[in-house]
Design a protein around this motif. Structure first.
Motif, short mmCIF file in Angstrom:
data_model
loop_
_atom_site.label_atom_id
_atom_site.label_comp_id
_atom_site.label_asym_id
_atom_site.label_seq_id
_atom_site.Cartn_x
_atom_site.Cartn_y
_atom_site.Cartn_z
N MET A 172 17.40 42.77 45.46
CA MET A 172 16.99 42.70 43.46
C MET A 172 18.57 41.71 43.56
N ALA A 173 18.66 40.89 42.13
CA ALA A 173 20.56 40.83 42.73
C ALA A 173 21.40 41.67 41.76
N ARG A 174 22.48 41.49 41.74
CA ARG A 174 23.41 42.53 41.47
C ARG A 174 23.13 42.08 39.97
N THR A 175 23.74 42.66 38.50
CA THR A 175 24.19 42.61 37.65
C THR A 175 25.68 43.01 37.43
N PRO A 176 26.26 41.75 36.83
CA PRO A 176 27.57 41.42 37.10
C PRO A 176 28.01 42.56 35.76
N ALA A 177 29.52 43.55 36.53
CA ALA A 177 29.73 44.32 35.60
C ALA A 177 30.44 43.70 34.24
N PRO A 178 30.27 44.04 32.70
CA PRO A 178 30.86 43.72 32.03
C PRO A 178 33.06 42.99 32.03
N GLY A 179 33.10 42.16 31.88
CA GLY A 179 34.90 41.36 32.27
C GLY A 179 34.63 41.18 33.47
N THR A 180 33.95 41.39 34.28
CA THR A 180 33.67 40.32 35.58
C THR A 180 34.36 38.55 35.07
N ARG A 181 34.36 38.33 34.69
CA ARG A 181 34.14 36.99 34.52
C ARG A 181 35.38 36.23 33.88
N ARG A 182 36.22 37.61 32.67
CA ARG A 182 37.55 37.24 32.59
C ARG A 182 38.27 38.33 34.04
N ARG A 183 37.68 39.20 34.72
CA ARG A 183 38.67 39.35 35.77
C ARG A 183 39.14 38.32 37.22
N ILE A 184 37.76 37.30 36.69
CA ILE A 184 37.95 36.36 37.99
C ILE A 184 39.08 35.27 37.74
N LEU A 185 38.86 35.27 36.23
CA LEU A 185 39.89 34.03 35.71
C LEU A 185 40.95 34.61 36.03
N GLU A 186 41.46 35.79 34.89
CA GLU A 186 42.34 36.29 35.46
C GLU A 186 43.61 36.21 36.24
N ALA A 187 42.68 37.02 37.48
CA ALA A 187 43.26 37.04 39.18
C ALA A 187 44.06 35.40 39.33
N SER A 188 42.62 34.60 39.24
CA SER A 188 43.23 33.69 39.52
C SER A 188 44.48 32.58 38.34
N ALA A 189 44.53 33.28 37.76
CA ALA A 189 45.49 32.43 36.89
C ALA A 189 46.57 32.92 37.46
N LYS A 190 46.85 33.75 38.31
CA LYS A 190 47.87 34.38 38.43
C LYS A 190 47.98 34.19 40.01
N LEU A 191 47.49 33.88 40.43
CA LEU A 191 47.06 33.31 41.69
C LEU A 191 47.47 31.59 42.14
N PHE A 192 47.15 30.86 41.04
CA PHE A 192 47.04 29.48 41.21
C PHE A 192 47.99 29.04 40.43
N GLY A 193 48.44 29.98 39.57
CA GLY A 193 50.83 29.91 38.82
C GLY A 193 51.73 30.08 40.06
N GLU A 194 51.22 30.77 41.23
CA GLU A 194 52.00 31.38 41.68
C GLU A 194 51.97 30.56 42.78
#
Length: 199
Positions: free
Chosen positions: A1-23
């Motif tokens: 059975m596929a895992r259901t993403p926790a609320p805020g998963t997309r937001r967490r990914i975008l925030e982490a990516s923004a920091k990594l990409f920016g730096e």
């Protein structure tokens, strides 16, 4: 059975990516780094973003929306005074150069990293910069500039120069002349509007 993403998963990914990409720059960051930074599983990451290119495009679209919200905040107090709004936005650009974590403009940076015209990152960067140029042109029309298109192009050159020089040479380098250069351009193309803007 596929895992259901926790609320805020997309937001967490975008925030982490923004920091990594920016730096580190977009090309230098791998999807595994995003996984490590967010703590989400690989399957969850790829469920939200099917590829790195899709993640890059989503990051730039969200950054664009956030940027325009901030631009509205700094220019809204000068509603009805287009020249002063242009100066306020240039002050905002200049202030960004003084931030300790300033690593250059993400739109210019991303565009330079991806030279292929059809790359999603380059396309999103181009859309943002075209939108900014159009904003300058519209303000030029409001200010009754003699040539709103030329005014917008000159201002875009100042923006690009401010951000590029600010990233390499710092706030005390050529970037310090951003506001003075903006006033000169406004004086050339919309002298009547500038008179009220600088009072």
């Amino acid at each position: 059975m596929a895992r259901t993403p926790a609320p805020g998963t997309r937001r967490r990914i975008l925030e982490a990516s923004a920091k990594l990409f920016g730096e580190q720059g977009v090309r230098a960051v791998g999807m595994q780094q995003v996984i490590d930074a967010t703590g989400v599983g690989k399957s969850l990451l790829y469920r939200e973003f099917a590829s790195k290119d899709e993640l890059i495009a989503a990051w730039l679209r969200e950054s664009d929306a956030q940027w325009w919200e901030r631009a509205e905040e700094v220019t809204a107090p000068h509603s009805g005074d287009p020249a002063r709004q242009i100066l306020a936005l240039m002050e905002f650009f200049h202030a960004s150069v003084r931030e300790p974590d300033f690593h250059g403009c993400i739109y210019y940076n991303t565009s330079s990293e991806f030279r292929e015209p059809g790359h999603p990152g380059r396309q999103e960067a181009k859309l943002h910069l075209k939108g900014l140029c159009n904003w300058f042109r519209d303000k030029g029309v409001e200010a009754r500039a003699e040539d709103p298109d030329a005014l917008a192009d000159m201002l875009m050159l100042i923006v690009g120069g401010t951000l590029a020089n600010g990233e390499v040479l710092g706030e005390t380098g050529p970037a310090r002349m951003a506001l003075a250069a903006t006033e000169l351009v406004l004086r050339q193309y919309a002298p009547n509007a500038l008179t009220t803007a600088t009072r």
